[in-house]
Design an enzyme around this catalytic site. Structure first.
Site, PDB file in Angstrom:
ATOM      1  N   ALA A 273      58.467 -26.496 -10.641  1.00 29.83           N
ATOM      2  CA  ALA A 273      57.403 -25.974  -9.780  1.00 29.83           C
ATOM      3  C   ALA A 273      57.826 -24.728  -8.998  1.00 29.83           C
ATOM      4  O   ALA A 273      57.475 -24.541  -7.840  1.00 29.83           O
ATOM      5  CB  ALA A 273      56.881 -27.063  -8.845  1.00 29.83           C
ATOM      6  N   SER A 274      58.619 -23.862  -9.638  1.00 30.20           N
ATOM      7  CA  SER A 274      58.991 -22.569  -9.044  1.00 30.20           C
ATOM      8  C   SER A 274      58.316 -21.425  -9.791  1.00 30.20           C
ATOM      9  O   SER A 274      58.756 -20.293  -9.705  1.00 30.20           O
ATOM     10  CB  SER A 274      60.498 -22.361  -9.099  1.00 30.20           C
ATOM     11  OG  SER A 274      61.163 -23.142  -8.149  1.00 30.20           O
ATOM     12  N   THR A 277      56.365 -22.085 -15.462  1.00 29.61           N
ATOM     13  CA  THR A 277      55.240 -22.164 -16.390  1.00 29.61           C
ATOM     14  C   THR A 277      54.369 -20.916 -16.266  1.00 29.61           C
ATOM     15  O   THR A 277      53.979 -20.319 -17.277  1.00 29.61           O
ATOM     16  CB  THR A 277      54.412 -23.437 -16.124  1.00 29.61           C
ATOM     17  OG1 THR A 277      55.280 -24.564 -16.266  1.00 29.61           O
ATOM     18  CG2 THR A 277      53.262 -23.568 -17.097  1.00 29.61           C
ATOM     19  N   SER A 386      50.488 -33.707 -10.203  1.00 32.63           N
ATOM     20  CA  SER A 386      49.593 -34.058 -11.308  1.00 32.63           C
ATOM     21  C   SER A 386      49.829 -33.092 -12.468  1.00 32.63           C
ATOM     22  O   SER A 386      50.277 -31.956 -12.271  1.00 32.63           O
ATOM     23  CB  SER A 386      48.141 -34.044 -10.848  1.00 32.63           C
ATOM     24  OG  SER A 386      47.822 -32.825 -10.210  1.00 32.63           O
ATOM     25  N   ASN A 514      54.455  -9.992 -11.541  1.00 33.47           N
ATOM     26  CA  ASN A 514      55.881 -10.130 -11.874  1.00 33.47           C
ATOM     27  C   ASN A 514      56.254  -9.302 -13.105  1.00 33.47           C
ATOM     28  O   ASN A 514      57.425  -9.010 -13.346  1.00 33.47           O
ATOM     29  CB  ASN A 514      56.243 -11.606 -12.078  1.00 33.47           C
ATOM     30  CG  ASN A 514      56.090 -12.392 -10.785  1.00 33.47           C
ATOM     31  OD1 ASN A 514      56.141 -11.813  -9.696  1.00 33.47           O
ATOM     32  ND2 ASN A 514      55.885 -13.692 -10.895  1.00 33.47           N
TER      33      ASN A 514
END
Ligand code: PEP
Ligand code: MN
Ligand code: NA
Length: 603
Positions: A273-274, A277, A386, A514
């Protein structure tokens, strides 16, 4: 797997007789696999045994729907998609129950929980005995990697859980093709999963690298129960990689193509979760005309040296991604992929039967929360961890390299984590050894992807703290060794999209933007950008070399500067972490730290 499984004999023998016929009727040619199946059937005592051959997904899903375990979503907007609600005590990987089981504790290393393999088996036996009674034992053979790839591995997961089977069939290449590839070989990994009571106090996820075996009990959550993913493709595979001279990394992989047609392979390790993805599915900003990014992997890269260059394959066949925060701005490509043939786990449900999570968009006036409760102004509707399970072939920007047996040639590797202070937007390692230090120094603020505190800085070398299947000091040595095996070494970068200003606002816009950092990286790799600011913490871009229309020069300077005292403190903290490795910590890395410290002191 090992063929020496003496510890399986005797006590289940009476039951083994009973199951031998059922196993034989599966017509599996692999005698060793047959023996394992017979043993584990005798132990768990299922009512019947089903071998997954490849066309069972639809049937499994419809029986889950009729049992009320899957909720069919709106068929107009989310065709063939479902919602699954897990037990509220079983919603994330539980690292405190995850073990590396080697004869010597030292070989698991100080960062892993350790158990003796014999104790692990004994414990599993006690918890698994009779645990499948009244249930079906599913046998899921799978391939990790492109079918034609010499770098692919095979595994077999045994489970009593049809939700797990459905997920495994989506995230791996499973069924007959996998069984055919296994053939008579004993070079497959065996995972045994027991849903059990889901009692967190009796939950174990145990890895026996010397036996190529994984034992998981009292959980049904993704990373704890989909044994191909973190357990095989990272923890067990990392041991294979060290043994055989390759790399099994917690990395996304993308192919970036510039307007001039030149392609670059980029992999990147980021803690859960950084934004890994999101980066793997990046959509270049609209003014970067002609730039393209294609996905090879969102989570795991296996990298091998071929003719002196490093190539990355994705062992997986689907995504098991975090839903919250995914929206049209942060990840339009993911939103597109999860619009059909997807299983959502622990998201909220709208009145029109659509999935919903925090960060998707405006909150509908009424929702059912992830536990199935009416949510009138409740604080959290979807669980923060989730997930969506989606076949990778749903993804519209899949790289042709995804199915290439050799994979994607890697030109640059990124490390990064969530840090609101200190760590600059991007810096390049002077050489491979400093790059390894960049990775070893990776620290990030924690998120909801694992059970525990959120927002504290934790040390997560190469984003592998939870996934390295052996002593992490040896893992650092292995990284250094790979640097001498590969002639055409990728350049190594450390990025941080998460710097905040004094008001707590993000300084860098992130997501598609990015790509502007990637643009600089392609300029460096190609040799077009030769200027850079040499600092003790690596080479920083000249401010003018980052083309970021949305960020003021002043703010860009702020996130491209070196905070000398802050970095000296960072080094102290990192060294305190490294000290647990004692003499096993590689000398070459220690020298790199000293070089950085000296440089900072004189900066
Ligand atoms: C998982 O928990 O199954 C998983 C994929 O982990 P993460 O997203 O944290 O890497
Ligand atoms: Mn991951
Ligand atoms: Na997780």
């Amino acid at each position: 797997v090992t063929t020496e499984f003496g510890w399986f004999e005797e006590e289940e023998e009476g039951y083994a007789e009973k199951y031998r016929g059922a196993v034989d009727s599966l017509k599996i040619e692999n005698g060793v696999l047959r023996r394992y199946l017979t043993y584990f059937a005798a132990l768990t005592r299922p009512d019947n045994i089903v071998l997954i051959r490849g066309d069972e997904l639809e049937g499994i899903i419809s029986s889950l729907v009729s049992e009320g375990k899957l909720i069919r979503l709106n068929g107009k907007t989310y065709p063939n998609s479902y919602l699954y609600r897990s037990d509220p005590s079983d919603v994330a990987r539980s690292e405190k129950n995850t073990y590396i089981c080697t004869p010597e504790r030292e070989d698991a290393g100080p960062t892993n929980n350790w158990m003796n393999p014999a104790d692990a088996l004994a414990r599993f036996r006690d918890l698994a005995r009779g645990a499948y009674s009244g249930k079906t034992m599913y046998v899921v053979p799978y391939i990790l990697g492109p079918e034609e790839s010499p770098f692919a591995e095979t595994g077999v997961e045994i489970t009593d859980n049809p939700y797990v089977v459905a997920n495994m069939m989506m995230i791996t290449r499973s069924g007959k093709r996998a069984l055919d590839r296994i053939g008579e070989s004993t070079r497959f990994v065996l995972g045994v999963h027991v849903t059990g009571s889901l009692n967190p106090e009796e939950r174990y996820i145990m890895h026996l690298p010397e036996d190529d075996m994984i034992l998981s009990v009292n959980t049904a959550y993704g990373g704890n129960a989909l044994l191909s993913k973190k357990c095989h493709a990272l923890r067990i595979a990392s041991v294979h990689a060290k043994r055989d001279g390759w790399m099994a990394e917690h990395m996304m992989a993308i192919e970036v193509v510039r307007p001039d047609g030149r392609a670059f392979g980029i992999t990147g390790a980021f803690p859960s979760a950084s934004g890994k993805t999101n980066l793997s599915m990046i959509m270049p900003p609209s003014d970067m005309e002609g730039w393209k990014a294609y996905l090879v992997s969102d989570d795991i890269a296996w990298m091998h040296s071929v003719n002196g260059s490093l190539y990355a394959i994705n062992p997986e066949y689907g995504f098991f991604g975090v839903a919250p925060g995914t929206n049209e701005r942060t990840n339009p490509n993911a939103l597109d992929a999860i619009r059909h043939d997807t299983i959502f786990t622990n998201v909220a449900l709208t009145d029109s039967g659509e999935p919903w999570w925090e960060g998707l968009g405006p909150r509908p006036p009424h929702l059912i929360d992830w536990q199935g409760r009416d949510c009138n102004g409740c604080e959290q509707a979807a669980h923060p961890n989730s997930r969506f399970t989606t076949p990778i072939l749903n993804y519209r920007q899949l790289s042709a390299k995804y199915s290439d047996p050799r994979g994607l040639k890697v030109d640059a590797m990124l490390f990064g984590g969530r840090r609101s202070t200190l760590v600059p937007l991007v810096r390049e390692a002077r050489n491979w050894a400093q790059g390894v230090l960049f990775g070893a120094m990776l620290r990030a603020e924690t998120t909801a992807a694992i059970t525990g505190k959120v927002g504290v800085v934790r040390q997560d070398p190469m984003a592998m703290i939870a996934f390295c299947g052996y002593n992490m000091a040896d893992y650092f040595s292995h990284w250094l060794r790979m640097g001498s095996m590969v002639k055409d070494r990728p350049r190594i970068y450390y990025v941080n999209w998460f710097r905040k200003d004094s008001k707590g606002e993000f300084i860098w816009p992130g997501f598609g933007e990015n790509m502007r950092v990637i643009e600089w990286i392609t300029g460096r790799v190609s040799g077009e950008i030769t200027k850079g600011i040499e600092t003790p913490i690596g080479i920083l871009p000249e401010v003018d070399d980052i083309r970021a229309p949305g960020v003021s020069r002043e703010r860009l300077e702020e996130i491209l500067s070196v905070d000398r005292d802050g970095w000296l403190r960072e080094l102290d903290e990192v060294e305190a972490f490294f000290s647990q490795f004692g003499d096993r910590f590689p000398v070459e890395l220690r020298k790199e730290i000293e070089r950085m410290r000296e440089g900072l002191e004189n900066w």
